[in-house]
Enzyme design. Structure first.
Site, short mmCIF file in Angstrom:
data_model
loop_
_atom_site.label_atom_id
_atom_site.label_comp_id
_atom_site.label_asym_id
_atom_site.label_seq_id
_atom_site.Cartn_x
_atom_site.Cartn_y
_atom_site.Cartn_z
N ARG A 104 3.98 -4.33 -5.07
CA ARG A 104 4.35 -3.97 -3.72
C ARG A 104 3.91 -5.07 -2.78
NH1 ARG A 104 2.30 1.35 -0.68
NH2 ARG A 104 0.36 0.20 -0.75
N ASP A 203 -6.58 -2.53 -8.74
CA ASP A 203 -7.83 -3.27 -8.56
C ASP A 203 -9.01 -2.51 -9.14
OD1 ASP A 203 -6.65 -5.45 -7.38
OD2 ASP A 203 -6.93 -4.72 -5.33
O1 LIG Z 1 4.89 4.18 -3.81
P1 LIG Z 1 4.65 2.76 -3.41
O2 LIG Z 1 4.52 2.61 -1.92
O3 LIG Z 1 5.65 1.82 -3.99
O4 LIG Z 1 3.20 2.36 -3.95
C1 LIG Z 1 2.75 2.68 -5.22
C2 LIG Z 1 2.63 1.47 -6.08
O5 LIG Z 1 1.58 0.60 -5.62
C3 LIG Z 1 0.67 0.33 -6.68
O6 LIG Z 1 1.02 -0.80 -7.40
P2 LIG Z 1 0.74 -2.28 -6.85
O7 LIG Z 1 1.93 -2.80 -6.11
O8 LIG Z 1 -0.55 -2.30 -6.10
O9 LIG Z 1 0.65 -3.13 -8.17
P3 LIG Z 1 -0.52 -3.17 -9.26
O10 LIG Z 1 -0.35 -1.95 -10.07
O11 LIG Z 1 -0.26 -4.42 -10.00
O12 LIG Z 1 -1.83 -3.21 -8.54
C4 LIG Z 1 0.80 1.57 -7.54
O13 LIG Z 1 0.28 1.40 -8.82
C5 LIG Z 1 2.27 1.88 -7.49
O14 LIG Z 1 3.03 1.19 -8.44
O1 LIG Z 2 -3.22 4.25 -2.15
C1 LIG Z 2 -2.54 3.46 -2.83
C2 LIG Z 2 -1.18 3.19 -2.54
C3 LIG Z 2 -0.50 2.33 -3.35
N1 LIG Z 2 -1.13 1.74 -4.37
C4 LIG Z 2 -2.43 1.98 -4.66
O2 LIG Z 2 -2.98 1.42 -5.62
N2 LIG Z 2 -3.10 2.84 -3.87
MG LIG Z 3 -2.39 -2.57 -6.78
#
Ligand SMILES: O=P(O)(O)OC[C@H]1O[C@H](OP(=O)(O)OP(=O)(O)O)[C@H](O)[C@@H]1O
Ligand SMILES: O=c1cc[nH]c(=O)[nH]1
Ligand SMILES: [Mg+2]
Length: 209
Positions: A104, A203
């Protein structure tokens, strides 16, 4: 309209509180996220079809139930979805695993797809898409579209924490995809995080912040 269900099992709720706590470190976070994934899949596989086979117990022949062999697959949305896969596979070890990479954009909150690798017979499988967080729903919707584009027909979305906005967005875009969560939280903050949530799931799982 698809179903949205919060799984209220006391063990799920207790474990969710552990990983919400900001003092929980990476090791425990990882263990407990997988445990919740396992418990959630236990709850949502109650409708798996069974068939009867004949076996022989020490007392003689008998017809007994086994899984009918419905093909399943777990689809983690990378990265954070990886944190639930081992838990799911504890219960359904024969499931195939497909990966969808999605991040994201921190400012726009729009998802970007960077990787898709799926079992070749994806169209024949019942899919459990796993991701700890359903915030705006952008990532889940893009993952579901990526799956449907490649022939997937039957899928459910399994998340730890859902925001109302994300549930609505997925239900509107994909009324055929049921959603299961361990919690429906209050809202999304101005910075795009779920409140009270658990912070950044990726994270916290991988220790990248
Ligand atoms: O519903 P949304 O607004 O799309 O947000 C949710 C997304 O954000 C986070 O991923 P992130 O983009 O942080 O990637 P990561 O898992 O690599 O940390 C989470 O694991 C979801 O995939
Ligand atoms: O709260 C949140 C929203 C999106 N992705 C995350 O990891 N945490
Ligand atoms: Mg993330």
């Amino acid at each position: 309209m698809s179903k949205f269900q919060v799984l209220n099992h006391p063990l799920i709720q207790h474990k969710l509180t552990i990983i919400r706590n900001k003092h929980t470190g990476t090791k425990v976070f990882r263990e407990v996220a997988n445990e919740i994934g396992e418990l959630m899949v236990y709850e949502i596989t109650r409708d798996l079809p069974l068939k009867e086979i004949e076996i022989e117990t020490p007392m003689g022949k008998s017809k007994q139930k086994v899984l009918a062999g419905k093909k399943l697959a777990v689809i983690p949305i990378l990265r954070a979805g990886l944190g639930m896969v081992d838990g799911v596979l504890e219960l359904i070890p024969a499931a195939k695993v497909g990966h969808i990479g999605m991040y994201r954009d921190e400012k726009t909150l729009k998802p970007h797809e960077y990787f898709v690798k799926l079992p070749s017979d994806i169209d024949e499988r019942e899919l459990f898409i796993v991701d700890p967080m359903l915030a705006t729903g952008g990532s889940a919707n893009m993952a579901i579209e990526a799956l449907k584009k490649r022939g997937a027909k039957h899928m459910r979305l399994v998340v730890l924490v859902a925001a109302p906005e994300g549930v609505k967005a997925v239900q509107e875009a994909h009324p055929d995809v049921d959603i299961y969560a361990a919690s429906l939280d209050e809202k999304i903050t101005d910075s795009g995080y779920i409140f009270p949530g658990l912070g950044d799931a990726g994270d916290r799982l991988f220790g990248t912040k």
